[in-house]
Design an enzyme around this catalytic site. Structure first.
Site, short mmCIF file in Angstrom:
data_model
loop_
_atom_site.label_atom_id
_atom_site.label_comp_id
_atom_site.label_asym_id
_atom_site.label_seq_id
_atom_site.Cartn_x
_atom_site.Cartn_y
_atom_site.Cartn_z
N ARG A 44 59.75 -22.21 -49.66
CA ARG A 44 61.24 -22.80 -49.69
C ARG A 44 61.91 -22.14 -50.61
NH1 ARG A 44 64.44 -24.78 -53.44
NH2 ARG A 44 65.93 -26.98 -52.59
N VAL A 45 63.03 -21.73 -50.17
CA VAL A 45 64.45 -21.59 -51.04
C VAL A 45 65.37 -22.30 -51.19
CG1 VAL A 45 66.23 -19.61 -51.08
CG2 VAL A 45 63.52 -19.08 -50.20
N GLY A 46 66.07 -22.19 -52.34
CA GLY A 46 67.55 -23.63 -52.38
C GLY A 46 68.68 -22.54 -51.69
N ASP A 47 69.42 -23.01 -52.67
CA ASP A 47 70.91 -22.72 -52.94
C ASP A 47 71.28 -21.37 -53.51
OD1 ASP A 47 70.60 -24.55 -54.83
OD2 ASP A 47 72.84 -24.42 -55.06
N GLY B 47 69.33 -28.09 -53.48
CA GLY B 47 69.81 -27.23 -53.15
C GLY B 47 70.28 -27.40 -51.48
N THR C 221 69.60 -25.64 -62.19
CA THR C 221 69.88 -24.26 -61.82
C THR C 221 70.12 -23.79 -62.82
OG1 THR C 221 69.74 -24.02 -59.59
CG2 THR C 221 71.10 -22.46 -60.37
N THR D 68 74.15 -26.57 -58.47
CA THR D 68 73.09 -27.07 -59.56
C THR D 68 72.44 -28.59 -58.71
OG1 THR D 68 71.11 -27.42 -60.67
CG2 THR D 68 73.58 -28.11 -61.56
N GLY D 69 71.37 -28.21 -58.97
CA GLY D 69 70.83 -29.81 -57.88
C GLY D 69 70.13 -29.22 -57.06
#
Ligand code: GLY
Length: 344
Positions: A233-236, A259, A205, A256-257
């Protein structure tokens, strides 16, 4: 002894923060480093340049963090913007969020065919009573605000990576290490160029936090999330409190990384709360990374998570689970890349 920024950092890193530091803040004895901007990964160097054009002219941190990450959204990379890797069905879907110094925030998730999701997130913040819009609704909103619908074609690089990934179609998280550290103990298969060529699942990110000359903090982040992810899919990154959090009395943090593991500890918010208790930015990041490590147990070997944090005085810090994470810092016309400390 004069209290300059170097002394301030040294004192706080020795644990002499807390009460006495708070006193310095209250009596304005701490030299505040501003303006300043920090951003994740080596892409942060170019992003910082975009932000600095705003900050160096006395502009706001909010404008700076939007302009800064737009630079990365325009670049071709594995993990940010329309040129990034697609999901497993071949579609690029984008997540972004932005937050200002007054707890105003906006985000978009699962957004397709729009070039600058960060600017849509800002419109959500400024033009709607909501915080988050997703998918088709987010896209419709973007079009209503004058954004253009792009083609949806994959970039040449992403097309190649996707075709490579399709040969195996595995769904296997691989820790994300962009920097080729000479001291890294990581096996070659974990390093970015090898992974990219193999079409492995990967993500990162561009996240940015800034303090402007007026003393206000803001933050932003934008990503295509995990390459070859499950559709939907949705991350952080678009989750306020997980991928991004700003409390103007304390500090601003982005993650970052992986999520999923940032979401489960409300990562960015947790780092801010540690800073509120008097921890330095680096210490605060470390505590949350170590919590994730405890939760994940042996699975912590297989993921990367990293935070960058900037406090109200312009002191910054970072911490990563694994070696390989770096971040860019710009202040006083100097823009430099720093290797983050790490747990493994
Ligand atoms: N940290 C970005 C993501 O997991 O989507």
């Amino acid at each position: 002894m004069a209290i300059n920024r170097r002394n301030f950092i040294n004192l706080s890193s020795l644990g002499i923060a807390g009460f006495s530091l708070q006193g310095f803040i209250n009596t304005n004895q701490v030299k505040v480093q501003k303006p300043i901007v920090i951003a994740t990964w080596d892409a942060g160097i170019n992003a910082n340049k975009g932000a600095w054009e705003v900050l160096s002219k006395g502009g706001t941190a909010l404008d700076a963090v939007e302009k800064g990450v737009m630079v990365t959204e325009d670049e071709i990379s594995c993990c940010v913007g329309l040129g990034a890797n697609p999901d497993r069905d071949g579609h690029v879907t984008l997540d972004a969020s932005i937050m200002d110094h007054e707890f105003n925030c906006g985000s978009v998730a699962f957004l397709e065919k729009i070039k600058h999701p960060i600017s849509v997130a800002r419109k959500v913040m400024e033009k709607t009573p909501h915080v988050m819009l997703v998918g088709e609704g987010a896209q419709q909103f973007a079009l209503s605000q004058g954004f253009t619908l792009e083609s949806g074609n994959l970039s040449e690089t992403a097309d190649k990576a996707y075709k490579e990934w399709l040969k195996k179609s595995t769904y296997k998280p691989v820790i994300n290490v962009e920097r080729q550290s000479p001291t890294s103990q990581l096996e070659d298969k974990y390093k970015a160029p090898t992974r990219f060529a193999n079409g492995d699942w990967n993500h990162d990110t561009i996240g940015m936090v800034a303090l402007d000359i007026h003393g206000n903090l803001s933050g932003s982040c934008t990503t295509s999330g995990a390459g070859f992810k499950l559709r939907g899919r949705v991350g952080d990154s678009p989750i306020i409190g997980a991928g991004l959090y700003v409390d103007n009395e304390v500090g601003a943090v982005v993650a970052t990384g992986q999520g999923e593991d940032v979401i489960r500890v409300a990562g960015a918010s947790a780092v801010v709360e540690h800073m509120r208790q008097g921890k330095t930015p680096q210490e605060a990041c470390r505590l949350v990374v170590e919590k994730i490590k405890r939760i994940k147990k042996e699975k912590a070997n297989d993921i990367q998570v990293c935070f960058i944090a900037l406090n109200k005085n312009g002191a910054y810090g970072s911490y990563a689970l694994h070696d390989g994470f770096n971040f860019a810092v710009q202040s006083n016309d100097e823009n430099k890349l720093i290797n983050a400390p790490y747990n493994y």
